[in-house]
Design a protein around this motif. Structure first.
Motif: not given
Length: 175
Positions: A127-130, A69-70, A143-146, A7-12
């Motif tokens: 979110x900052x880490x991502x 990521x960590x 990026x870490x999200x990527x 869903x569009x509203x889902x957080x990362x």
């Protein structure tokens, strides 16, 4: 199986969690019922086998979804032993000899352990880490999200290769 569309509203973090679960369900469907002795069969036209593919997905998930990521942690050697990493790393060469590898049960246990660890740690990623850039150069992400997204895509790529290996070894189409 139905493709998961968030869903569009889902957080990362929720998006990543749902997609890590989705790729795991798909991979499990692909390997379900394949006999352990077929995991090391190398078709004449292909230089790899199912055991290497699952081990490689495991190493990819560890590196892309945890270590990048960590950062690496001292207790990660219990999660993925160094010898396991060496057998299944990107530049490793699949060996058709089963004795060159851990047994299928240990490969699967490591595969499961890394997946469970990803799901346990994802909620701690901010979110900052991502948004942080990664400490390596990679052609698919910066990026870490990527890195986390690429881990999911990498898993699907190798699940497709497993499906092809199964067919090349005489298995009937699975889907």
């Amino acid at each position: 199986m139905q493709l998961y569309v968030a869903p569009y509203s889902m957080n990362r973090i929720d998006l990543l969690t749902e997609n890590f679960q989705s790729v795991r369900r798909y991979t499990n469907m692909v390997i379900d019922g394949i006999r352990p002795d077929d995991w090391f069969r190398v078709p004449d036209v292909c230089p790899t086998h199912i055991a290497w593919q699952i081990g490689h997905i495991t190493i990819g998930n560890y590196g892309l979804a945890l270590a990048i990521p960590r950062g690496d942690r001292p207790d990660d050697v219990e999660l993925v032993p160094v010898s396991f990493r060496e057998k299944f790393a990107r530049d490793s060469t699949p060996d058709p000899n089963p004795s060159a590898y851990p047994p299928v049960e240990l490969i699967m246990a490591t595969f499961d352990r890394v997946h469970d660890q990803i799901l346990a740690e994802l909620p701690t990623f901010t979110d900052e880490l991502l948004d942080d850039s990664v400490p390596i150069e990679h052609p698919m992400f910066s990026t870490k999200f990527g890195s986390l997204l690429w881990s999911i895509q990498h898993g699907y790529t190798h699940a497709g290769q497993i499906s092809l290996l199964y067919r090349l070894n005489g298995g009937a189409p699975r889907f």
